[in-house]
Design a protein around this motif. Sequence first.
Motif, short mmCIF file in Angstrom:
data_model
loop_
_atom_site.label_atom_id
_atom_site.label_comp_id
_atom_site.label_asym_id
_atom_site.label_seq_id
_atom_site.Cartn_x
_atom_site.Cartn_y
_atom_site.Cartn_z
N TRP A 10 1.64 -1.43 1.22
CA TRP A 10 0.73 -0.22 1.80
C TRP A 10 -0.17 -1.03 2.50
O TRP A 10 -0.34 -2.27 2.52
CB TRP A 10 -0.05 0.06 0.07
N ASN A 11 -0.93 -0.32 3.32
CA ASN A 11 -1.82 -0.75 4.33
C ASN A 11 -3.35 -0.55 3.82
O ASN A 11 -3.66 0.80 3.23
CB ASN A 11 -1.73 -0.05 5.83
N CYS A 12 -4.13 -1.56 3.96
CA CYS A 12 -5.54 -1.47 3.43
C CYS A 12 -6.16 -0.46 4.26
O CYS A 12 -6.09 -0.41 5.63
CB CYS A 12 -6.22 -2.96 3.57
N THR A 13 -7.15 0.53 3.95
CA THR A 13 -7.71 1.30 4.87
C THR A 13 -8.95 0.72 5.33
O THR A 13 -9.52 1.22 6.14
CB THR A 13 -8.32 2.55 3.75
N ARG A 14 -9.33 -0.24 4.67
CA ARG A 14 -10.67 -0.84 5.29
C ARG A 14 -10.18 -2.03 6.53
O ARG A 14 -10.95 -1.91 7.41
CB ARG A 14 -11.28 -1.50 4.27
N CYS A 15 -9.19 -2.92 6.16
CA CYS A 15 -9.11 -3.90 7.08
C CYS A 15 -7.76 -3.83 7.85
O CYS A 15 -7.41 -4.56 8.88
CB CYS A 15 -9.28 -5.16 6.60
N GLY A 16 -6.71 -2.94 7.36
CA GLY A 16 -5.41 -2.61 7.98
C GLY A 16 -4.28 -3.87 7.61
O GLY A 16 -3.29 -3.62 7.92
N THR A 17 -4.73 -4.62 6.55
CA THR A 17 -3.78 -5.76 6.18
C THR A 17 -2.66 -4.92 5.29
O THR A 17 -2.96 -4.06 4.62
CB THR A 17 -4.57 -6.79 5.41
N THR A 18 -1.37 -5.42 5.73
CA THR A 18 -0.22 -4.73 4.82
C THR A 18 -0.21 -5.68 3.57
O THR A 18 -0.07 -6.93 3.73
CB THR A 18 1.18 -5.02 5.65
N ASN A 19 -0.42 -4.86 2.42
CA ASN A 19 -0.15 -5.63 1.06
C ASN A 19 1.31 -5.12 0.39
O ASN A 19 1.73 -4.31 0.82
CB ASN A 19 -1.23 -5.15 0.27
N ARG A 20 1.57 -5.96 -0.39
CA ARG A 20 2.89 -5.76 -1.25
C ARG A 20 2.56 -6.09 -2.48
O ARG A 20 1.89 -7.06 -2.81
CB ARG A 20 3.99 -6.78 -0.65
#
Length: 57
Positions: A10-20
């Motif tokens: 998923w992509n953070c809506t605040r900073c755009g980082t892809t998390n798993r």
Amino acid sequence: MPVAALTAEWNCTRCGTTNRKLVPLADARTTDRCMHCGARHTIEPDARRVRWVARQD
Ligand SMILES: [Zn+2]
């Protein structure tokens, strides 16, 4: 061997980082924190169940 969990991306809506996050298959929704900025999100699988849709809590 049955697969008991899947990797949610998923992509953070605040900073755009892809998390798993490893999510049990039975879960239709879960929460996670961005590893970069720490924002808490609720994530739900899209149709493909690989890329998850995130919204900030
Ligand atoms: Zn973030």
